[in-house]
Design an enzyme around this catalytic site. Sequence first.
Site, short mmCIF file in Angstrom:
data_model
loop_
_atom_site.label_atom_id
_atom_site.label_comp_id
_atom_site.label_asym_id
_atom_site.label_seq_id
_atom_site.Cartn_x
_atom_site.Cartn_y
_atom_site.Cartn_z
N ALA B 75 156.36 102.48 108.00
CA ALA B 75 156.38 101.91 106.65
C ALA B 75 157.76 101.97 106.02
O ALA B 75 158.11 101.09 105.21
CB ALA B 75 155.37 102.63 105.77
N THR B 76 158.57 102.94 106.35
CA THR B 76 159.92 102.98 105.79
C THR B 76 160.68 101.72 106.18
O THR B 76 161.33 101.08 105.34
CB THR B 76 160.67 104.25 106.25
OG1 THR B 76 160.04 105.38 105.64
CG2 THR B 76 162.13 104.21 105.84
N ASN B 155 151.87 108.93 96.79
CA ASN B 155 151.72 109.90 97.86
C ASN B 155 151.59 111.34 97.36
O ASN B 155 150.97 112.16 98.01
CB ASN B 155 152.91 109.80 98.82
CG ASN B 155 154.24 109.79 98.11
OD1 ASN B 155 154.48 108.98 97.22
ND2 ASN B 155 155.11 110.72 98.47
N GLN B 183 149.65 104.65 101.27
CA GLN B 183 148.71 105.73 100.97
C GLN B 183 147.31 105.23 100.62
O GLN B 183 146.35 105.94 100.79
CB GLN B 183 149.24 106.58 99.80
CG GLN B 183 150.44 107.42 100.15
CD GLN B 183 150.08 108.65 100.98
OE1 GLN B 183 148.93 109.06 101.06
NE2 GLN B 183 151.09 109.23 101.61
N SER B 203 151.30 101.69 107.20
CA SER B 203 151.71 102.68 108.19
C SER B 203 150.53 103.07 109.07
O SER B 203 149.41 103.20 108.58
CB SER B 203 152.24 103.91 107.45
OG SER B 203 152.39 104.98 108.35
N HIS B 205 150.22 106.03 110.89
CA HIS B 205 149.85 107.44 110.97
C HIS B 205 149.19 107.99 109.71
O HIS B 205 148.73 109.13 109.70
CB HIS B 205 151.06 108.29 111.36
CG HIS B 205 152.05 108.51 110.26
ND1 HIS B 205 152.07 109.67 109.53
CD2 HIS B 205 153.04 107.73 109.78
CE1 HIS B 205 153.05 109.58 108.64
NE2 HIS B 205 153.65 108.42 108.78
N THR B 243 161.45 94.91 121.26
CA THR B 243 160.23 94.91 122.08
C THR B 243 159.10 95.60 121.34
O THR B 243 159.29 96.67 120.76
CB THR B 243 160.52 95.64 123.41
OG1 THR B 243 161.50 94.89 124.11
CG2 THR B 243 159.26 95.75 124.26
N CYS B 329 161.40 124.76 95.84
CA CYS B 329 161.76 125.70 96.90
C CYS B 329 161.37 125.19 98.28
O CYS B 329 161.75 125.75 99.28
CB CYS B 329 161.12 127.05 96.63
SG CYS B 329 161.83 127.77 95.15
#
Lengths: 143, 405
Positions: B75-76, B155, B183, B203, B205, B243, B329
């Site tokens: 998707a990117t 997302n 999403q 996408s 995955h 391909t 973090c």
Amino acid sequence: MAYGDKVLDHYENPRNVGTMDKNDPNVGTGLVGAPACGDVMRLQVKISDDGKIEDAKFKTFGCGSAIASSSLVTEWVKGKNVDEALTIKNTQIAKELALPPVKIHCSVLAEDAIKAAIADWKKKKGLTEQPAAAAPKEKRVDG
Amino acid sequence: MTPKLPIYMDNNATTPLDPRVLEAMMPYLTTEFGNAASRSHPFGWKAEEAVDKAREQIGALIGASEKEIVFTSGATESINLALKGVAEFYKDKGNHVITVRTEHKATLDTAKRLERQGCEVTYLDTDKFGLISAEQLRAAITDKTILVSVMLANNEIGSVQPIGELGAVCREKGVLFHCDAVQGVGKVAFDVEKDKVDLASLSGHKIYGPKGIGALYVRRKPRVRIAPIIDGGGHERGMRSGTLNVPGIAGFGKAAELCQQLLPEESHRTYTLRRRLQDYLFSHLDHLELNGHPEHRLPGNLNVSFAYVEGEALMMAIKNVAVSSGSACTSASLEPSYVLRACGVSEDLAHTSIRFGIGRFNTEDEVDFVKKYVVDQVKRLREMSPLYEMAKEGIDLSKIEWAAH
């Protein structure tokens, strides 16, 4: 991110979690960090009249490394006198816990907490002209 | 009963491959290894057949024809191709692009590059749920606007945008509409005709298909043109050379077919599980904030701020459960989630957010384990939190002069 064994140990079995009476003249309280930055440490030390740290307690809002850093310093400062405790450096904390560069600021905060707690105690005892505040900024070794 | 650990509950990051998808892929990973572009022998024909079937399966999921599906590496790439391809092809028509502050980085960083190349980009602010309105979009469109790009579902916080209403505005104004549907597709209703979408990024995955495969839907009627960003053998009608990833495509197709078959039942099931988790957390803990829209959200997505408990610390505490956090973090940048910040969530609370992503393979046992585990660990960490103690004492934390570091 994977954590070192010592961070995990302190995180899962934190030493000296708790609260002391902040109005007790022998208790110094240091509150450092900021909620907006994601970590706040409160370190309290109980200091005898001859300047020995008899007990230490902490509470920390922060990541595992911040909790581990504060837990570790409670162990380190206990039994030391005030001047010895002030020699603890963030680099020693970071080394002991094997903190990655992105977590060095946690050790800096822990060093600041010791300084702030002792400064608070000194202020209560009239031993210092400096106000209780976080440690000097030039000592920071940020990641 | 304690479920098998660790538990995967981060299905907005990626999803496990459905065994039925793997089965559909296996021939093309083994005996049917042909190049779909080989027209001269049966090896190529078999591969091309598989690709054509997948185009139909994916098209059917979104209400498109098989001729409108362009395969990409993910998707990117699809988003890059849509934004850069339109900006390049329609540069004589205009140079203004509209998107939203809470979009995925694939969109925002592509938009930033377009800005450096002379485009003007408007980043719409959202409401506190991360949503924009049709009126807001209408007001932002100018005579230079060539493209609007809005995600179907976020997302991080799961909020579902009113895509149909936004598409109607774009159609009325004669502006192309790209939807990052990654999403939302397969989880909430999405139809390129009803929603008046001209381009859509998908996408594999995220819908129990393989990684490394994505698609861009490109409308044919009326025809939408894009300039390619990868040059080469002219595959995918010149829009994306290279391909074809035949096993990935076969798997993506099967995953899309399963989503279409399972959608109503699966949405209901993941919604029920998510509510089971959400309701338990909110009835057993105080000082929680739900991030994202309470109703207009992905069925399996739950994003909660656990005030006074830092997100990474909580993730460490529930280390047998895979979730993610908007806490600074967890990232190298030390900045908390820009999506939460764009919704007006304070930095303090952004640091305490956790995203749970419930998917096809999560069970009720897992949810029951997780809900209790989270409550216990939040309580434990709050006992260690100076902020929780101060809040309980009635101290207003916003009035304290914290030393930012």
